[in-house]
Write an enzyme that holds these catalytic residues in place. Structure first.
Site, PDB file in Angstrom:
ATOM      1  N   ARG A   1      24.648 109.056  66.690  1.00 16.74           N
ATOM      2  CA  ARG A   1      24.463 109.823  65.449  1.00 16.74           C
ATOM      3  C   ARG A   1      25.406 111.019  65.319  1.00 16.74           C
ATOM      4  NH1 ARG A   1      19.411 108.565  67.048  1.00 16.74           N
ATOM      5  NH2 ARG A   1      18.532 106.816  65.880  1.00 16.74           N
TER       6      ARG A   1
ATOM      7  N   LYS B   1      37.506 113.487  56.622  1.00 15.43           N
ATOM      8  CA  LYS B   1      37.312 112.098  56.203  1.00 15.43           C
ATOM      9  C   LYS B   1      37.700 111.194  57.364  1.00 15.43           C
ATOM     10  CE  LYS B   1      37.786 112.199  51.178  1.00 15.43           C
ATOM     11  NZ  LYS B   1      38.550 111.706  50.004  1.00 15.43           N
TER      12      LYS B   1
ATOM     13  N   GLU C   1      53.632 113.969  51.107  1.00 15.39           N
ATOM     14  CA  GLU C   1      52.342 114.656  50.965  1.00 15.39           C
ATOM     15  C   GLU C   1      52.542 116.173  50.911  1.00 15.39           C
ATOM     16  OE1 GLU C   1      49.513 113.093  50.374  1.00 15.39           O
ATOM     17  OE2 GLU C   1      49.695 111.065  51.202  1.00 15.39           O
TER      18      GLU C   1
ATOM     19  N   LYS D   1      45.063 122.502  51.792  1.00 12.91           N
ATOM     20  CA  LYS D   1      44.046 121.458  51.905  1.00 12.91           C
ATOM     21  C   LYS D   1      42.720 122.065  52.365  1.00 12.91           C
ATOM     22  CE  LYS D   1      42.674 116.935  53.431  1.00 12.91           C
ATOM     23  NZ  LYS D   1      43.006 115.612  53.976  1.00 12.91           N
TER      24      LYS D   1
ATOM     25  N   GLU E   1      33.824 115.750  48.387  1.00 23.00           N
ATOM     26  CA  GLU E   1      34.337 115.210  47.128  1.00 23.00           C
ATOM     27  C   GLU E   1      33.176 114.814  46.221  1.00 23.00           C
ATOM     28  OE1 GLU E   1      37.685 112.660  47.782  1.00 23.00           O
ATOM     29  OE2 GLU E   1      37.825 112.078  45.678  1.00 23.00           O
TER      30      GLU E   1
ATOM     31  N   ARG F   1      38.268 118.516  45.265  1.00 27.11           N
ATOM     32  CA  ARG F   1      38.856 117.642  46.282  1.00 27.11           C
ATOM     33  C   ARG F   1      39.636 116.484  45.666  1.00 27.11           C
ATOM     34  NH1 ARG F   1      36.997 116.557  52.514  1.00 27.11           N
ATOM     35  NH2 ARG F   1      38.858 115.352  52.960  1.00 27.11           N
TER      36      ARG F   1
ATOM     37  N   ASN G   1      44.334 113.957  45.284  1.00 21.07           N
ATOM     38  CA  ASN G   1      44.814 112.611  44.992  1.00 21.07           C
ATOM     39  C   ASN G   1      45.932 112.586  43.954  1.00 21.07           C
ATOM     40  OD1 ASN G   1      43.109 111.189  46.759  1.00 21.07           O
ATOM     41  ND2 ASN G   1      41.405 111.475  45.349  1.00 21.07           N
TER      42      ASN G   1
ATOM     43  N   HIS H   1      48.208 109.612  43.600  1.00 18.02           N
ATOM     44  CA  HIS H   1      47.631 108.521  44.391  1.00 18.02           C
ATOM     45  C   HIS H   1      47.151 107.332  43.578  1.00 18.02           C
ATOM     46  CE1 HIS H   1      48.096 111.224  47.706  1.00 18.02           C
ATOM     47  NE2 HIS H   1      47.494 110.415  48.551  1.00 18.02           N
TER      48      HIS H   1
ATOM     49  N   HIS I   1      48.451 103.977  44.739  1.00 18.90           N
ATOM     50  CA  HIS I   1      47.591 102.881  45.213  1.00 18.90           C
ATOM     51  C   HIS I   1      47.923 101.577  44.499  1.00 18.90           C
ATOM     52  CE1 HIS I   1      44.344 105.879  46.772  1.00 18.90           C
ATOM     53  NE2 HIS I   1      45.217 105.561  47.712  1.00 18.90           N
TER      54      HIS I   1
ATOM     55  N   HIS J   1      52.354 104.389  52.692  1.00 19.98           N
ATOM     56  CA  HIS J   1      51.499 105.144  51.765  1.00 19.98           C
ATOM     57  C   HIS J   1      52.260 106.320  51.141  1.00 19.98           C
ATOM     58  CE1 HIS J   1      48.020 107.247  50.174  1.00 19.98           C
ATOM     59  NE2 HIS J   1      48.377 108.314  50.874  1.00 19.98           N
TER      60      HIS J   1
HETATM   61  N1  LIG Z   1      41.355 111.041  56.707  1.00 24.49           N
HETATM   62  C1  LIG Z   1      42.130 111.417  55.714  1.00 24.49           C
HETATM   63  O1  LIG Z   1      41.853 112.364  55.000  1.00 24.49           O
HETATM   64  C2  LIG Z   1      43.404 110.661  55.496  1.00 24.49           C
HETATM   65  C3  LIG Z   1      44.382 111.192  54.658  1.00 24.49           C
HETATM   66  C4  LIG Z   1      45.586 110.504  54.523  1.00 24.49           C
HETATM   67  C5  LIG Z   1      45.781 109.318  55.221  1.00 24.49           C
HETATM   68  N2  LIG Z   1      44.798 108.825  56.020  1.00 24.49           N
HETATM   69  C6  LIG Z   1      44.983 107.595  56.784  1.00 24.49           C
HETATM   70  O2  LIG Z   1      46.020 107.795  57.712  1.00 24.49           O
HETATM   71  C7  LIG Z   1      46.595 106.540  58.048  1.00 24.49           C
HETATM   72  C8  LIG Z   1      48.088 106.679  58.085  1.00 24.49           C
HETATM   73  O3  LIG Z   1      48.433 107.615  59.078  1.00 24.49           O
HETATM   74  P1  LIG Z   1      49.914 107.677  59.671  1.00 24.49           P
HETATM   75  O4  LIG Z   1      50.877 107.696  58.566  1.00 24.49           O
HETATM   76  O5  LIG Z   1      49.916 108.768  60.663  1.00 24.49           O
HETATM   77  O6  LIG Z   1      50.068 106.244  60.337  1.00 24.49           O
HETATM   78  P2  LIG Z   1      49.926 105.695  61.841  1.00 24.49           P
HETATM   79  O7  LIG Z   1      48.813 106.322  62.541  1.00 24.49           O
HETATM   80  O8  LIG Z   1      49.935 104.222  61.710  1.00 24.49           O
HETATM   81  O9  LIG Z   1      51.296 106.164  62.499  1.00 24.49           O
HETATM   82  C9  LIG Z   1      52.509 105.638  62.030  1.00 24.49           C
HETATM   83  C10 LIG Z   1      53.312 105.003  63.160  1.00 24.49           C
HETATM   84  O10 LIG Z   1      53.927 106.011  63.958  1.00 24.49           O
HETATM   85  C11 LIG Z   1      53.601 105.837  65.332  1.00 24.49           C
HETATM   86  N3  LIG Z   1      53.595 107.179  65.890  1.00 24.49           N
HETATM   87  C12 LIG Z   1      52.623 108.117  65.778  1.00 24.49           C
HETATM   88  N4  LIG Z   1      53.055 109.277  66.282  1.00 24.49           N
HETATM   89  C13 LIG Z   1      54.314 109.070  66.733  1.00 24.49           C
HETATM   90  C14 LIG Z   1      55.281 109.901  67.343  1.00 24.49           C
HETATM   91  N5  LIG Z   1      55.060 111.212  67.527  1.00 24.49           N
HETATM   92  N6  LIG Z   1      56.459 109.356  67.678  1.00 24.49           N
HETATM   93  C15 LIG Z   1      56.723 108.053  67.448  1.00 24.49           C
HETATM   94  N7  LIG Z   1      55.861 107.224  66.856  1.00 24.49           N
HETATM   95  C16 LIG Z   1      54.658 107.731  66.498  1.00 24.49           C
HETATM   96  C17 LIG Z   1      52.287 105.109  65.309  1.00 24.49           C
HETATM   97  O11 LIG Z   1      52.077 104.402  66.500  1.00 24.49           O
HETATM   98  C18 LIG Z   1      52.473 104.172  64.116  1.00 24.49           C
HETATM   99  O12 LIG Z   1      53.232 103.054  64.510  1.00 24.49           O
HETATM  100  C19 LIG Z   1      46.089 105.558  57.011  1.00 24.49           C
HETATM  101  O13 LIG Z   1      45.161 104.699  57.614  1.00 24.49           O
HETATM  102  C20 LIG Z   1      45.426 106.422  55.972  1.00 24.49           C
HETATM  103  O14 LIG Z   1      44.329 105.776  55.356  1.00 24.49           O
HETATM  104  C21 LIG Z   1      43.630 109.484  56.164  1.00 24.49           C
HETATM  105 ZN   LIG Z   2      47.867 110.362  50.660  1.00 26.87          ZN
END
Ligand SMILES: NC(=O)c1ccc[n+]([C@@H]2O[C@H](COP(=O)([O-])OP(=O)(O)OC[C@H]3O[C@@H](n4cnc5c(N)ncnc54)[C@H](O)[C@@H]3O)[C@@H](O)[C@H]2O)c1
Ligand SMILES: [Zn+2]
Length: 363
Positions: free
Chosen positions: A117, A139, A181, A223, A233, A242, A246, A249, A253, A266
């Site tokens: 939990r 999130k 972003e 943020k 949100e 919040r 977006n 976005h 999307h 993204h």
């Molecule tokens: N929680 C939220 O508020 C929120 C907001 C925006 C995005 N997201 C989520 O985040 C995700 C995308 O995150 P991301 O863009 O970090 O992608 P990711 O975690 O897939 O990382 C991108 C790539 O870079 C590699 N990598 C990570 N750090 C590295 C480093 N320092 N050096 C070399 N390679 C490295 C990873 O292994 C991966 O292959 C999506 O799933 C999205 O839905 C969440």
């Molecule tokens: Zn985004």
């Protein structure tokens, strides 16, 4: 080291930003003496795991290394994390550590949210996107075959450590996706920051330490302020503060869905979405054509796409935008701008202007 605080009553936490942080024990004071378990991916592990293990005095059995990639943000892997925690008899006072990008952060946070939990977790984001966006705000979640981020929970971390040294190994495209972003924050909430980005973009692109620190700090600050106003949100039926995060976005999307989430990152889709939101805002007379051009120009200078994929039609856009989360009671709501730094959520805009924007960008 620069630090700031996300103000959320008993869920408040610090964000530390700087170089070499993850290797230094003193930056982990918030979880000192607690039993820790770390989750990372197989790209990040060979690069940074050793430093973190040393700083936290962890052993190999305290680490779970998952395969990298968006398609790994799944039930199956969340279950693996939970199984592993149970098998090692982690108690409710244990802490999960997420070392990696948004995929690892979201999934580890989700596991922490549901394990017995809810237990504490901390974020060590290693992508620019994770440092300015996904690690902050609480999130967490995983993907479902029927939709991205469809399973999740709000669960705030206890600490975020953004070590900008890690960005040196990040692939260029991933870096730019994070810059998109950052540009978004300027456009939605801070015209001075936007101006600063116009001046310092080139320094950001060459990973200048001061410029990066400042950009990440300001992004997190903006943020954090918005999250503090509208943590879940939930205000104004999802059209509250919040939702402003977006900006770009809904268009983005649509592009991600159209391209099957495989060709565009993204942040790349969001970059084009920002241009489209600026264009539409100008067509509506809500911002000047000159300011809309500044937005497109900054995105282009960053080397990010300013046009949707070739062949995508206005009708397809509308159809895919209709499936967006922000469609309230059948009415399409968009985040638009009343000027740079002044985003608003609105369902009250001239559809002909939207059509003109879509036709302009799809030509
Ligand atoms: N929680 C939220 O508020 C929120 C907001 C925006 C995005 N997201 C989520 O985040 C995700 C995308 O995150 P991301 O863009 O970090 O992608 P990711 O975690 O897939 O990382 C991108 C790539 O870079 C590699 N990598 C990570 N750090 C590295 C480093 N320092 N050096 C070399 N390679 C490295 C990873 O292994 C991966 O292959 C999506 O799933 C999205 O839905 C969440
Ligand atoms: Zn985004």
């Amino acid at each position: 080291v620069k630090s700031l605080h996300v103000e959320l009553a008993d869920r408040s936490y610090p964000i530390r930003i700087g170089t070499g942080l993850l290797a230094e024990t003193r930056h982990y004071a918030e979880v000192e003496g607690r039993r820790l378990k770390l989750v990372t991916d197989d790209n990040v592990a060979p690069l940074y795991l050793e430093h973190v293990l040393k700083a936290l005095n962890l052993k190999e059995e305290d680490v779970l290394i998952l395969p990298a990639g968006e398609d790994q943000k799944s039930w199956g892997n969340a279950e693996r994390v939970l199984d592993w925690m149970l098998a090692s008899r982690l108690n409710r006072d244990g802490v999960l550590v997420a070392l990696g990008g948004g995929v690892i952060g979201d999934m580890t946070g989700f596991a922490a949210a549901v394990y017995q939990r809810g237990i504490d977790f901390i974020q060590i984001p290693t992508t620019l996107l994770a440092q300015v966006d996904s690690s902050v705000g609480g999130k967490t979640g995983i993907n479902h075959p029927r939709g991205k981020n469809m399973i999740g929970a709000f669960h705030q971390p206890r600490l975020v450590l953004a070590d900008i040294t890690t960005l040196r190994t990040l692939p260029q495209r991933e870096l730019l996706a994070g810059i998109a972003e950052i540009i978004k924050y300027g456009m939605l909430a801070d015209s001075d920051f936007f101006k600063w980005l116009e001046q310092r973009l080139d320094d950001l692109l060459i990973l200048d330490t001061d410029a990066l620190t400042k950009a990440i700090y300001r992004s997190c600050e903006l943020k954090a302020r918005i999250v503090a106003q509208d943590e879940r949100e939930s205000l104004a039926g999802g059209a509250g503060p919040r939702a402003l995060l977006n900006l770009g976005h809904t268009f983005g999307h649509a592009i991600e869905t159209y391209t099957g989430y495989t060709q565009w990152l993204h942040g790349e889709a969001v970059a084009t979405g920002l241009c489209m939101a600026a264009d539409l805002s100008a067509r509506l007379g809500w911002m000047t054509a000159k300011d809309a051009e500044r937005c497109v120009k900054l995105v282009a200078r960053a080397g990010l796409p300013t046009k949707p994929p070739a062949g995508m039609k206005p009708d397809e856009f509308l159809e895919l935008m209709g499936h967006d989360k922000k469609v309230a009671a059948g009415k399409l709501r968009l985040v638009l701008m009343r000027g740079i730094g002044l985003a608003v959520v609105s369902g009250d805009f001239d559809r002909a202007a939207l059509q003109a924007t879509l036709e302009h960008f799809c030509s």
